[in-house]
Design a protein around this motif. Sequence first.
Motif, PDB file in Angstrom:
ATOM      1  N   SER A  56       0.816  -1.204   0.000  1.00 63.13           N
ATOM      2  CA  SER A  56       0.000   0.000   0.000  1.00 63.13           C
ATOM      3  C   SER A  56       0.856   1.262   0.000  1.00 63.13           C
ATOM      4  O   SER A  56       0.567   2.218  -0.733  1.00 63.13           O
ATOM      5  CB  SER A  56      -0.916  -0.004   1.219  1.00 63.13           C
ATOM      6  OG  SER A  56      -1.616   1.206   1.319  1.00 63.13           O
ATOM      7  N   ALA A  86       2.505   1.563  -3.446  1.00 66.51           N
ATOM      8  CA  ALA A  86       1.521   1.976  -4.447  1.00 66.51           C
ATOM      9  C   ALA A  86       1.157   3.443  -4.262  1.00 66.51           C
ATOM     10  O   ALA A  86       0.958   4.171  -5.240  1.00 66.51           O
ATOM     11  CB  ALA A  86       0.284   1.094  -4.361  1.00 66.51           C
ATOM     12  N   GLY A  87       1.077   3.892  -3.020  1.00 67.87           N
ATOM     13  CA  GLY A  87       0.787   5.292  -2.760  1.00 67.87           C
ATOM     14  C   GLY A  87       1.892   6.215  -3.240  1.00 67.87           C
ATOM     15  O   GLY A  87       1.625   7.311  -3.747  1.00 67.87           O
ATOM     16  N   GLY A  98       1.583   6.665  -6.923  1.00 68.65           N
ATOM     17  CA  GLY A  98       0.376   7.329  -7.379  1.00 68.65           C
ATOM     18  C   GLY A  98      -0.804   6.432  -7.678  1.00 68.65           C
ATOM     19  O   GLY A  98      -1.795   6.892  -8.231  1.00 68.65           O
ATOM     20  N   PHE A  99      -0.729   5.180  -7.338  1.00 69.22           N
ATOM     21  CA  PHE A  99      -1.850   4.263  -7.552  1.00 69.22           C
ATOM     22  C   PHE A  99      -2.756   4.308  -6.321  1.00 69.22           C
ATOM     23  O   PHE A  99      -2.715   3.431  -5.462  1.00 69.22           O
ATOM     24  CB  PHE A  99      -1.350   2.834  -7.790  1.00 69.22           C
ATOM     25  CG  PHE A  99      -0.497   2.694  -9.019  1.00 69.22           C
ATOM     26  CD1 PHE A  99      -1.067   2.775 -10.272  1.00 69.22           C
ATOM     27  CD2 PHE A  99       0.866   2.487  -8.912  1.00 69.22           C
ATOM     28  CE1 PHE A  99      -0.301   2.636 -11.403  1.00 69.22           C
ATOM     29  CE2 PHE A  99       1.651   2.348 -10.045  1.00 69.22           C
ATOM     30  CZ  PHE A  99       1.075   2.431 -11.301  1.00 69.22           C
ATOM     31  N   SER A 100      -3.586   5.331  -6.254  1.00 67.98           N
ATOM     32  CA  SER A 100      -4.376   5.541  -5.043  1.00 67.98           C
ATOM     33  C   SER A 100      -5.431   4.454  -4.838  1.00 67.98           C
ATOM     34  O   SER A 100      -5.734   4.096  -3.698  1.00 67.98           O
ATOM     35  CB  SER A 100      -5.041   6.918  -5.081  1.00 67.98           C
ATOM     36  OG  SER A 100      -5.892   7.017  -6.197  1.00 67.98           O
ATOM     37  N   GLY A 101      -6.004   3.920  -5.905  1.00 63.38           N
ATOM     38  CA  GLY A 101      -7.001   2.859  -5.772  1.00 63.38           C
ATOM     39  C   GLY A 101      -6.404   1.588  -5.204  1.00 63.38           C
ATOM     40  O   GLY A 101      -6.961   0.968  -4.295  1.00 63.38           O
ATOM     41  N   SER A 134      -3.634   1.445  -3.537  1.00 62.82           N
ATOM     42  CA  SER A 134      -3.157   1.763  -2.195  1.00 62.82           C
ATOM     43  C   SER A 134      -4.285   1.662  -1.169  1.00 62.82           C
ATOM     44  O   SER A 134      -4.098   1.098  -0.089  1.00 62.82           O
ATOM     45  CB  SER A 134      -2.560   3.167  -2.184  1.00 62.82           C
ATOM     46  OG  SER A 134      -2.135   3.515  -0.897  1.00 62.82           O
ATOM     47  N   ALA A 135      -5.440   2.195  -1.502  1.00 56.15           N
ATOM     48  CA  ALA A 135      -6.574   2.145  -0.581  1.00 56.15           C
ATOM     49  C   ALA A 135      -7.055   0.715  -0.372  1.00 56.15           C
ATOM     50  O   ALA A 135      -7.391   0.319   0.751  1.00 56.15           O
ATOM     51  CB  ALA A 135      -7.707   3.012  -1.108  1.00 56.15           C
TER      52      ALA A 135
END
Length: 57
Positions: free
Chosen positions: A12, A15-16, A19-22, A24-25
Amino acid sequence: MLKLALLFLVISIIAGIFGFSGVSAATAGIAKILFFIAIVIFVVLLIMGLMAGKAIF
């Protein structure tokens, strides 16, 4: 179980950073769920261990 939670937490964070926020969440949510499941299992086993240690004579 905690190793999986830590792994998902690291994924996570990475990924954050990229920039992969989806992603990451989603992985943060999975890590949170696994962590709370591990805590519940720990508490249940702790209570069972304390109960087994007390023998009534």
